[in-house]
Motif scaffolding. Structure first.
Motif, PDB file in Angstrom:
ATOM      1  N   LYS A  98       7.690   2.400  -0.009  1.00  0.00           N
ATOM      2  CA  LYS A  98       8.442   3.434   0.717  1.00  0.00           C
ATOM      3  C   LYS A  98       8.909   2.959   2.087  1.00  0.00           C
ATOM      4  CE  LYS A  98       6.521   7.545  -1.464  1.00  0.00           C
ATOM      5  NZ  LYS A  98       5.300   7.136  -2.147  1.00  0.00           N
ATOM      6  N   GLY A  99       8.550   1.746   2.452  1.00  0.00           N
ATOM      7  CA  GLY A  99       8.977   1.216   3.755  1.00  0.00           C
ATOM      8  C   GLY A  99       8.183   1.777   4.915  1.00  0.00           C
ATOM      9  N   THR A 100       6.998   2.304   4.635  1.00  0.00           N
ATOM     10  CA  THR A 100       6.242   2.942   5.715  1.00  0.00           C
ATOM     11  C   THR A 100       4.950   2.221   6.093  1.00  0.00           C
ATOM     12  OG1 THR A 100       5.214   4.372   4.073  1.00  0.00           O
ATOM     13  CG2 THR A 100       7.102   5.278   5.234  1.00  0.00           C
ATOM     14  N   CYS A 101       4.569   1.171   5.340  1.00  0.00           N
ATOM     15  CA  CYS A 101       3.308   0.502   5.706  1.00  0.00           C
ATOM     16  C   CYS A 101       3.549  -0.843   6.373  1.00  0.00           C
ATOM     17  CB  CYS A 101       2.414   0.316   4.479  1.00  0.00           C
ATOM     18  SG  CYS A 101       3.040  -0.878   3.287  1.00  0.00           S
ATOM     19  N   GLY A 102       4.695  -1.447   6.113  1.00  0.00           N
ATOM     20  CA  GLY A 102       5.023  -2.729   6.744  1.00  0.00           C
ATOM     21  C   GLY A 102       4.205  -3.898   6.228  1.00  0.00           C
ATOM     22  N   LYS A 103       3.564  -3.729   5.064  1.00  0.00           N
ATOM     23  CA  LYS A 103       2.658  -4.790   4.595  1.00  0.00           C
ATOM     24  C   LYS A 103       3.311  -5.764   3.600  1.00  0.00           C
ATOM     25  CE  LYS A 103      -1.025  -3.266   6.714  1.00  0.00           C
ATOM     26  NZ  LYS A 103      -1.381  -3.929   7.964  1.00  0.00           N
ATOM     27  N   CYS A 104       4.498  -5.422   3.082  1.00  0.00           N
ATOM     28  CA  CYS A 104       5.048  -6.237   1.996  1.00  0.00           C
ATOM     29  C   CYS A 104       5.930  -7.371   2.530  1.00  0.00           C
ATOM     30  CB  CYS A 104       5.840  -5.337   1.045  1.00  0.00           C
ATOM     31  SG  CYS A 104       7.197  -4.486   1.857  1.00  0.00           S
ATOM     32  N   LYS A 105       5.454  -8.024   3.586  1.00  0.00           N
ATOM     33  CA  LYS A 105       6.294  -9.058   4.217  1.00  0.00           C
ATOM     34  C   LYS A 105       6.458 -10.278   3.316  1.00  0.00           C
ATOM     35  CE  LYS A 105       5.072  -7.714   8.862  1.00  0.00           C
ATOM     36  NZ  LYS A 105       4.279  -8.013  10.058  1.00  0.00           N
ATOM     37  N   ALA A 139       9.697  -6.735   1.569  1.00  0.00           N
ATOM     38  CA  ALA A 139      10.198  -6.911   0.198  1.00  0.00           C
ATOM     39  C   ALA A 139      10.769  -5.608  -0.365  1.00  0.00           C
ATOM     40  CB  ALA A 139       9.083  -7.426  -0.705  1.00  0.00           C
ATOM     41  N   CYS A 140      10.180  -4.474   0.049  1.00  0.00           N
ATOM     42  CA  CYS A 140      10.642  -3.207  -0.532  1.00  0.00           C
ATOM     43  C   CYS A 140      11.951  -2.733   0.091  1.00  0.00           C
ATOM     44  CB  CYS A 140       9.558  -2.136  -0.406  1.00  0.00           C
ATOM     45  SG  CYS A 140       9.308  -1.549   1.266  1.00  0.00           S
ATOM     46  N   ARG A 141      12.387  -3.375   1.162  1.00  0.00           N
ATOM     47  CA  ARG A 141      13.632  -2.974   1.811  1.00  0.00           C
ATOM     48  C   ARG A 141      14.699  -4.067   1.703  1.00  0.00           C
ATOM     49  NH1 ARG A 141      12.418   0.823   0.689  1.00  0.00           N
ATOM     50  NH2 ARG A 141      11.904   2.765   1.672  1.00  0.00           N
ATOM     51  N   PRO A 169       0.794  -1.236   0.000  1.00  0.00           N
ATOM     52  CA  PRO A 169       0.000   0.000   0.000  1.00  0.00           C
ATOM     53  C   PRO A 169       0.827   1.287   0.000  1.00  0.00           C
ATOM     54  CG  PRO A 169      -0.720  -1.479   1.764  1.00  0.00           C
ATOM     55  CD  PRO A 169       0.451  -2.123   1.113  1.00  0.00           C
ATOM     56  N   CYS A 170       2.038   1.299   0.580  1.00  0.00           N
ATOM     57  CA  CYS A 170       2.771   2.568   0.611  1.00  0.00           C
ATOM     58  C   CYS A 170       3.604   2.752  -0.658  1.00  0.00           C
ATOM     59  CB  CYS A 170       3.646   2.681   1.853  1.00  0.00           C
ATOM     60  SG  CYS A 170       5.125   1.677   1.785  1.00  0.00           S
ATOM     61  N   GLY A 171       3.510   1.775  -1.558  1.00  0.00           N
ATOM     62  CA  GLY A 171       4.212   1.907  -2.828  1.00  0.00           C
ATOM     63  C   GLY A 171       5.710   1.661  -2.702  1.00  0.00           C
TER      64      GLY A 171
HETATM   65 FE1  FES Z   1       5.073  -0.575   2.309  1.00  0.00          FE
HETATM   66 FE2  FES Z   1       7.106  -2.192   1.816  1.00  0.00          FE
HETATM   67  S1  FES Z   1       5.526  -1.641   0.554  1.00  0.00           S
HETATM   68  S2  FES Z   1       6.661  -1.192   3.596  1.00  0.00           S
END
Ligand code: FES
Length: 605
Positions: free
Chosen positions: A41-48, A78-80, A37-39
């Motif tokens: 940016k590492g701010t939603c924590g959903k891309c586990k 995943a985004c980090r 959801p945050c695209g």
């Molecule tokens: Fe939001 Fe990775 S996509 S933290």
């Protein structure tokens, strides 16, 4: 040092061409869409995701979202995560595109009054006496037909006067010519581009029957869950519009291809697509920069219907001379998906006061009265879809989707799986029950445990640091042995979403000078409207306090509207004239009462 990842679940190996790509990017390039959801940016924590192998060290952002248990079990964001050698990657919440596609057939029929007409005719040969051109010969048989240059080039190559031909006309434009009788093959696709999901409906344009349906996650989702993140992506990246435009068109092409293969239909016989979507989706599909939507007065580049040749737009899965028709927008962020909802609600004759509400990430509201029609959009945020909620998730298997509190908390999950998180309908039920039982106060504060006269419920109120949380599912009930809670911040997110919707409704009522007691019906658009508990939604104040039987679900109203307009040219014209251009768009954020309405809308009264 060769860098690659392996996905054991689908036995796929991917070479890492660019080490600057995060794991989220790498997977997206392979059409494996992770909820983000945050695209990224590492701010939603959903891309586990679970990664074992050579990767970068845990980042600070990840430490904010990952528990010790998760860190020990190789869970990363995943985004980090960046690949430094070889790694095995396991998808958790991630959905493969093919997994998320669904197909179903329906017998429903739509009234046909089609723009696409097929005729089987004989074209008379030119003679030395009449000296007719090819175009004149065709026109002698059909009258005033327009033929564009591409089509003329094609005809000049193929023309054969010895055979009868099937001519396909779109209005009075010739769009195809075949040397056999194919009048029984006349198809179109209605397409609903949602910010989250794209759905395609293959229709038989001869009889108005829906043949097949297919849907998938909007491939743009990796660039952010909401329209604002996607607009920002376009503002920050030179190629942004092109990237997002191509993504969604490629996704649509794949869906249409899948439909035609399943229905055994030649793409040549698909002549028209009618699309709906919010203004941002509309602009990104057409390839317009959505910049003007990012600042006051939030005006779109175009409101009117767009009709273009498929090959010009870049849709390759239908006849290249077929037409792509994007229904018209209303204004601001209120796009043709709302027009689709108005079509489907059949508000042509406004004899009553109807309120249409679409509770998407971007809430759209239409108030239709005998005196006029008004529409606004309101940044409800993605809370209703589970984003920005600590244990929020989309309505997938394992999501807690309904809750009641009796002696203790009772919930159901989608597919009866061990609980993974909470989806929008579950969240609304939870907050509604919290209000009913007194777990939260009118202003949304979680109470002290001793206030509740119930030991089982009191035990569920815990402290995480100084902040209170309420346990919905204990660790022995969940799929990853972690408790699922609702935090004080989650309640706040929902308050913001409902405050925004409420403010939108109240301002439209004021502008139209209609009292909420005089609302005759509330029509819920969007799939969400089908499965939320209306009583819960009314209790928390998402809707005005009207009788429950006045609240009606329209189902996927936007998609229905697209199908109706695809099959019936009159609806296409009415939608443009009456639904889109005659609906007054109200920009609520600048309305003098907005702040007050928004703040009072956040209360649970
Ligand atoms: Fe939001 Fe990775 S996509 S933290």
């Amino acid at each position: 040092n060769e860098k690659k990842i392996h996905l054991p679940e689908i036995n796929k190996t991917i070479n890492v061409a660019n080490s600057k790509d995060s794991l989220l990017d790498l997977l997206a390039k392979e059409e494996i869409i992770i909820y983000s959801p945050c695209g990224g940016k590492g701010t939603c924590g959903k891309c586990k995701i679970r990664v074992k192998g050579s990767v970068n060290d845990i980042t600070n952002e990840e430490k904010n979202f990952l528990t010790e248990d998760e860190l020990e079990n190789d869970i990363r964001l995943a985004c980090r995560t960046f690949i430094t050698g070889y790694a095995d990657v396991y998808l958790l919440e991630g959905k493969l595109r093919n997994d998320s596609k669904s197909s179903l057939e329906t017998l429903k029929e739509y009234k046909v009054n089609n723009k696409v007409i097929k005729k089987y005719i004989k074209i008379h040969k030119p003679t030395l006496e009449n000296n007719n051109s090819v175009v004149e010969c065709i026109n002698n048989s059909l009258k005033d037909v327009h033929i564009d240059l591409d089509m003329l080039r094609k005809i000049s190559k193929d023309i054969d006067y010895s055979k009868n031909v099937t001519i396909t006309l779109y209005d009075n434009e010739l769009i195809d010519m075949e040397y056999e009788d194919t009048r029984d093959k006349n198809y179109g696709v209605a397409i609903d581009i949602g910010t989250t999901t794209v759905a395609c409906y293959l229709m038989d344009l001869n009889n108005g029957k829906q043949i097949k349906v297919s849907s998938t996650q909007n491939p743009q989702a990796v660039y952010g869950a909401d329209v604002i993140s996607r607009i920002n992506y376009c503002l920050e990246n030179e190629e942004g519009v092109e990237v997002l435009s191509k993504k969604v068109k490629k996704g649509i092409d794949e869906l249409i291809k899948e439909l035609s293969v399943k229905a055994n239909i030649d793409k040549r016989h698909i002549y028209q697509c009618v699309l709906v979507g919010n203004t941002t989706m509309n602009h990104l599909f057409i390839g317009l920069n959505p910049k003007s939507l990012s600042a006051m007065p939030f005006n779109p580049v175009i409101k009117d219907v767009v009709i273009e040749k498929a090959s010009r737009i870049g849709i390759n899965s239908i006849n290249s001379h077929g037409k792509i028709v994007f229904l018209s927008n209303i204004g601001g962020f209120v796009g043709s998906d709302t027009v689709g909802a108005i079509i489907s609600a059949d508000l042509t004759h406004d004899v009553d006061n109807s309120l249409i509400i679409d509770l998407g990430t971007n809430g759209e509201i239409v108030l239709s009265t005998p005196k006029g029609r008004y529409a606004c959009s309101t940044a409800a945020g993605p809370a209703f879809e589970g984003a920005k909620i600590k244990n929020g998730m989309q309505a997938f298997s394992g999501a807690i989707n309904s809750v009641i509190i009796e002696d203790d908390m009772h919930y159901t999950t989608i597919d009866n799986q061990p609980a993974k998180g909470i989806c929008g309908s579950g969240l609304i039920d939870i907050i509604s029950e919290f209000i009913r039982i007194g777990i939260i106060t009118e202003d949304g504060k979680i109470v002290e445990p001793h206030v509740l006269n119930n030991e089982k419920l009191s035990k569920r109120i815990i402290k995480n640091g100084r902040k209170k949380e309420v346990i919905i599912a204990y660790d022995n009930e969940t799929y990853n042995r972690q408790i699922i809670t609702i935090t004080q911040k989650d309640v706040r997110e929902l308050q913001l979403a409902k405050g925004a919707i409420k403010a939108g409704i109240n301002i439209l009522l004021k502008v139209a000078e209609v009292k909420f007691q005089n609302i005759d019906r509330i029509l819920l658009a969007g799939a969400f409207g089908n499965y939320i508990n209306k009583e819960s939604a009314r209790r928390i104040g998402v809707f005005p306090n009207v009788e429950l039987d006045k609240i009606i679900s329209l189902g996927n109203a936007a998609g229905e509207g697209a199908k109706l307009a695809l099959c019936n040219k009159e609806i296409l014209d009415i939608s443009r004239r009456e639904y889109s251009l005659a609906t007054k768009h109200i920009e609520i954020s600048t309305h003098p009462d907005f702040q007050d309405e928004f703040v009072s809308g956040m209360y649970f009264k």
